[in-house]
Scaffold this active site. Structure first.
Site, PDB file in Angstrom:
ATOM      1  N   HIS A  70       0.812  -1.224   0.000  1.00 19.91           N
ATOM      2  CA  HIS A  70       0.000   0.000   0.000  1.00 19.91           C
ATOM      3  C   HIS A  70       0.843   1.272   0.000  1.00 19.91           C
ATOM      4  O   HIS A  70       0.452   2.286  -0.553  1.00 19.91           O
ATOM      5  CB  HIS A  70      -0.968   0.002   1.192  1.00 19.91           C
ATOM      6  CG  HIS A  70      -0.341   0.348   2.500  1.00 19.91           C
ATOM      7  ND1 HIS A  70       0.483  -0.524   3.192  1.00 19.91           N
ATOM      8  CD2 HIS A  70      -0.397   1.478   3.247  1.00 19.91           C
ATOM      9  CE1 HIS A  70       0.895   0.051   4.304  1.00 19.91           C
ATOM     10  NE2 HIS A  70       0.388   1.267   4.369  1.00 19.91           N
ATOM     11  N   ASP A  71       2.023   1.218   0.613  1.00 18.10           N
ATOM     12  CA  ASP A  71       2.891   2.398   0.680  1.00 18.10           C
ATOM     13  C   ASP A  71       4.032   2.355  -0.332  1.00 18.10           C
ATOM     14  O   ASP A  71       5.047   3.036  -0.153  1.00 18.10           O
ATOM     15  CB  ASP A  71       3.467   2.559   2.092  1.00 18.10           C
ATOM     16  CG  ASP A  71       2.577   3.408   2.994  1.00 18.10           C
ATOM     17  OD1 ASP A  71       1.653   4.055   2.478  1.00 18.10           O
ATOM     18  OD2 ASP A  71       2.807   3.415   4.215  1.00 18.10           O
TER      19      ASP A  71
ATOM     20  N   LYS B 195       5.682   5.499  -1.407  1.00 20.35           N
ATOM     21  CA  LYS B 195       6.539   6.263  -0.492  1.00 20.35           C
ATOM     22  C   LYS B 195       8.011   6.164  -0.859  1.00 20.35           C
ATOM     23  O   LYS B 195       8.826   6.946  -0.366  1.00 20.35           O
ATOM     24  CB  LYS B 195       6.329   5.806   0.955  1.00 20.35           C
ATOM     25  CG  LYS B 195       5.131   6.456   1.619  1.00 20.35           C
ATOM     26  CD  LYS B 195       5.104   6.199   3.112  1.00 20.35           C
ATOM     27  CE  LYS B 195       3.941   6.951   3.768  1.00 20.35           C
ATOM     28  NZ  LYS B 195       3.818   6.629   5.202  1.00 20.35           N
TER      29      LYS B 195
ATOM     30  N   HIS C 254       1.756   9.881  -2.527  1.00 17.35           N
ATOM     31  CA  HIS C 254       2.269   8.510  -2.529  1.00 17.35           C
ATOM     32  C   HIS C 254       1.227   7.444  -2.915  1.00 17.35           C
ATOM     33  O   HIS C 254       1.572   6.483  -3.609  1.00 17.35           O
ATOM     34  CB  HIS C 254       2.974   8.173  -1.204  1.00 17.35           C
ATOM     35  CG  HIS C 254       2.080   7.809  -0.071  1.00 17.35           C
ATOM     36  ND1 HIS C 254       1.619   8.739   0.837  1.00 17.35           N
ATOM     37  CD2 HIS C 254       1.558   6.616   0.324  1.00 17.35           C
ATOM     38  CE1 HIS C 254       0.867   8.137   1.732  1.00 17.35           C
ATOM     39  NE2 HIS C 254       0.807   6.860   1.440  1.00 17.35           N
TER      40      HIS C 254
ATOM     41  N   HIS D  49      -6.100   3.710   0.447  1.00 17.76           N
ATOM     42  CA  HIS D  49      -5.989   3.664   1.904  1.00 17.76           C
ATOM     43  C   HIS D  49      -6.016   5.031   2.581  1.00 17.76           C
ATOM     44  O   HIS D  49      -6.133   5.104   3.810  1.00 17.76           O
ATOM     45  CB  HIS D  49      -4.750   2.866   2.334  1.00 17.76           C
ATOM     46  CG  HIS D  49      -3.435   3.519   2.006  1.00 17.76           C
ATOM     47  ND1 HIS D  49      -2.842   3.449   0.766  1.00 17.76           N
ATOM     48  CD2 HIS D  49      -2.575   4.249   2.769  1.00 17.76           C
ATOM     49  CE1 HIS D  49      -1.695   4.089   0.773  1.00 17.76           C
ATOM     50  NE2 HIS D  49      -1.501   4.600   1.979  1.00 17.76           N
ATOM     51  N   HIS D  50      -5.912   6.126   1.827  1.00 20.22           N
ATOM     52  CA  HIS D  50      -6.053   7.468   2.417  1.00 20.22           C
ATOM     53  C   HIS D  50      -7.322   8.182   1.939  1.00 20.22           C
ATOM     54  O   HIS D  50      -7.495   9.369   2.200  1.00 20.22           O
ATOM     55  CB  HIS D  50      -4.830   8.324   2.103  1.00 20.22           C
ATOM     56  CG  HIS D  50      -3.653   8.028   2.988  1.00 20.22           C
ATOM     57  ND1 HIS D  50      -3.669   8.261   4.347  1.00 20.22           N
ATOM     58  CD2 HIS D  50      -2.430   7.501   2.699  1.00 20.22           C
ATOM     59  CE1 HIS D  50      -2.500   7.891   4.861  1.00 20.22           C
ATOM     60  NE2 HIS D  50      -1.737   7.428   3.891  1.00 20.22           N
TER      61      HIS D  50
ATOM     62  N   ASP E 259      -4.719   1.098   8.380  1.00 22.19           N
ATOM     63  CA  ASP E 259      -3.616   2.040   8.196  1.00 22.19           C
ATOM     64  C   ASP E 259      -3.644   3.124   9.273  1.00 22.19           C
ATOM     65  O   ASP E 259      -2.600   3.474   9.840  1.00 22.19           O
ATOM     66  CB  ASP E 259      -3.698   2.674   6.805  1.00 22.19           C
ATOM     67  CG  ASP E 259      -2.530   3.607   6.525  1.00 22.19           C
ATOM     68  OD1 ASP E 259      -1.388   3.125   6.471  1.00 22.19           O
ATOM     69  OD2 ASP E 259      -2.765   4.816   6.367  1.00 22.19           O
TER      70      ASP E 259
END
Length: 371
Positions: A239-240, A243, A268, A292-293, A321
């Site tokens: 998911h990241d 980043k 990201h 996820h954000h 998260d």
């Protein structure tokens, strides 16, 4: 990509088979996968090392970490110590004192390709790179030096290394290999990238791993089928992924972020989506990982999606998260205990930002574990 391209050209020059060429390109693309983990370990010991290529290349720890990371990578044929020895010099003057043909051939190729790519990227002209090969001939396999000098005589070899062309040139050379994996097997690959992502910052040292583990508990609680369970674990691992593009100076900043810095953070998940959507069969994983954000009321980022286009699994990852982030140390605060984190999440649910039912279930699942 430059290292992989040069490695592939050298390998074709000396007669590698298609399967060996495929694996060599994979090893080459991943040759410095241990850099962030080694930088983080040195930083944990109070040693700060510049991230410029010269300083990083001088650390044997990145070879050790990189070899460990790839233990479960599904190469067509696993070869031992390729990454561990990719800085060994032919005369035995490298990190571990391995010399000549005792150095794996893949390592010898990557070593020469790596230095050629560094010299090229530093602004050296083609003649200067060729001169550097000759001046440092003791470092390299003589047959590879000869192959490199022959390739270097062709203008097209250098033109393909240009930023505009190198990816296309590499893809054109890569053998077309098709393999099938179930999602459980794919998770062995996603864990490798999870470790690389988490090593980006000391404050996210176990972030992706923690989210993947907690997502697994929740999937079991909801009695998801086996395929969905492993798809969710892969999505949590990755998911990241975006980043990796965010500078560590922003991720580790103890004070308030500027507007531009926060915009970089907000980008990201967009990069995560752009990377994952290129993989056939990852359509659902891409959605879950990239959302996820996002918030149910449309106040999230990067797309501002709302409840009408956020499925249940995306809502699960968003909640996990947030919980994981609240319960781990960050540069601007200490980790929160379970109850405080859940209370914050319940407030967010009441405001229509996240899924209330998932928040309640997480409270039940993790109340005994996290206190």
């Amino acid at each position: 990509m430059r290292v992989a391209y040069i490695s592939a050209r050298l390998a074709k020059k000396i007669g590698f088979s298609e399967s060996s060429l495929f694996d060599l390109i994979s090893y080459s693309l991943l040759h410095d996968n241990g850099v962030m983990a080694s930088l983080r370990k040195m930083k944990d010991k109070g040693v700060t090392i510049s991230t410029d290529s010269g300083a990083v290349e001088a650390m044997p720890l990145h070879c050790i970490e990189g070899e460990k990371n790839l233990a479960n990578f599904p190469f067509l044929m696993k070869r031992e110590n390729v990454i561990l020895y990719h800085h060994e010099n032919y005369d035995g003057s490298g990190f571990f004192g391995i010399a000549g043909n005792k150095i794996p051939i893949f390592s010898r190729i990557i070593h020469l390709a790596d230095l050629m790519a560094i010299w090229y990227s530093s602004g050296m002209g083609t003649d200067q790179v060729m001169d550097s090969i000759v001046q440092n001939v003791h470092m390299f396999d003589p047959d590879l030096c000869e192959a490199a000098l022959e390739l270097s005589a062709n203008v097209e070899f250098w033109l393909d290394l240009n930023d505009m062309f190198v990816q296309r040139a590499l893809v054109a050379m890569q053998p077309k290999v098709s393999r099938e994996f179930d999602f459980r097997k794919l998770r062995e690959i996603s864990q490798i990238f999870s470790r690389i992502i988490d090593a980006k910052s000391p404050f996210t040292g176990s972030h992706s791993r923690g989210i993947s583990e907690k997502t697994g508990f929740i999937c079991q609680y909801y009695e998801f089928d086996e395929q969905t369970y492993w798809q969710m674990r892969v999505a949590a691992d990755l998911h990241d992924l975006g980043k990796l593009i965010v500078p560590s100076s922003i991720l580790d900043k103890p004070g308030k972020l500027s507007r531009d810095e926060f915009r970089m953070i907000q980008a990201h998940p967009y990069y995560t989506r752009k990377i994952l959507e290129r993989i056939d069969g990852f359509e659902e994983i891409t959605e879950w990982a990239s959302n996820h954000h996002e918030k149910l009321n449309g106040s999230g980022y990067p797309y501002g999606r709302d409840s009408s286009n956020l499925d249940f699994n995306s809502r699960i990852l968003a909640c996990v998260d947030i919980y994981q982030a609240l319960t781990e140390d960050r540069p601007y605060r200490k980790a929160m205990e379970h109850r405080k984190a859940i209370n914050i999440m319940k407030d967010m649910a009441a405001q229509g930002q996240i899924e209330a039912s998932v928040t309640e279930d997480m409270d039940s699942i993790f109340s005994g574990v996290m206190n």
